[in-house]
Scaffold this motif. Structure first.
Motif: not given
Length: 151
Positions: A40, A42, A79, A84-85
């Motif tokens: 992820t 983020d 992000w 969103h990887r």
């Protein structure tokens, strides 16, 4: 070839200060993994010192460095874009100090200040275009060397 854009210096001082108000100073020891492809996305970083390698896993045992980043460089843009990887992994090539930004907080700031959001996206797009140009050049060089060697 154009000079690489640096995220923080490309923003006007008042907007840079607003963005930096969200930063946390972090460090990574040499040879540490900062993130893995597929995880992820983020957060993102602006490298303050040291060197980071963006790596692509080619086989289960072989990784290839696709870019090297240093002071002032943006580390991470996944992000901004679904899903969103992370597309690549990142490793500290030397001890690294960086500003770390939480993506949700930055996106919230961009909603509060749309002009900052637009500038941020434009600067990141310029950075991505520059890296794409560099990658294209490396690929052309790589394939011309291999073509000469096999021809």
């Amino acid at each position: 070839m154009t000079k690489a854009t640096k995220l923080l210096t490309a923003l006007p001082p008042p907007r840079r200060e607003r963005l930096l108000s969200l930063a946390t100073e972090v460090s990574f020891p040499e040879d540490s993994r900062i993130f893995e492809a597929g995880d992820t996305a983020d957060r993102f970083w602006v490298v303050r010192s040291g060197a980071v390698s963006l790596v692509q896993q080619v086989t289960p045992v072989q990784r290839v460095t696709v870019a090297s980043l240093g002071a002032g460089d943006l580390l991470g843009w996944s992000w901004l874009f679904p899903p969103h990887r992370w597309d690549f992994g990142a490793e500290a090539f030397s001890p690294v100090r960086a500003y770390e930004f939480d993506a949700a907080s930055v996106l919230e700031l961009c909603e509060e200040d749309p002009a900052l959001g637009l500038q941020l996206v434009r600067v990141i797009a310029e950075i991505l275009a520059h890296r794409l140009e560099l990658t294209r050049g490396r690929l052309m060089e790589h394939f011309s060397v291999h073509k000469r060697a096999s021809g």
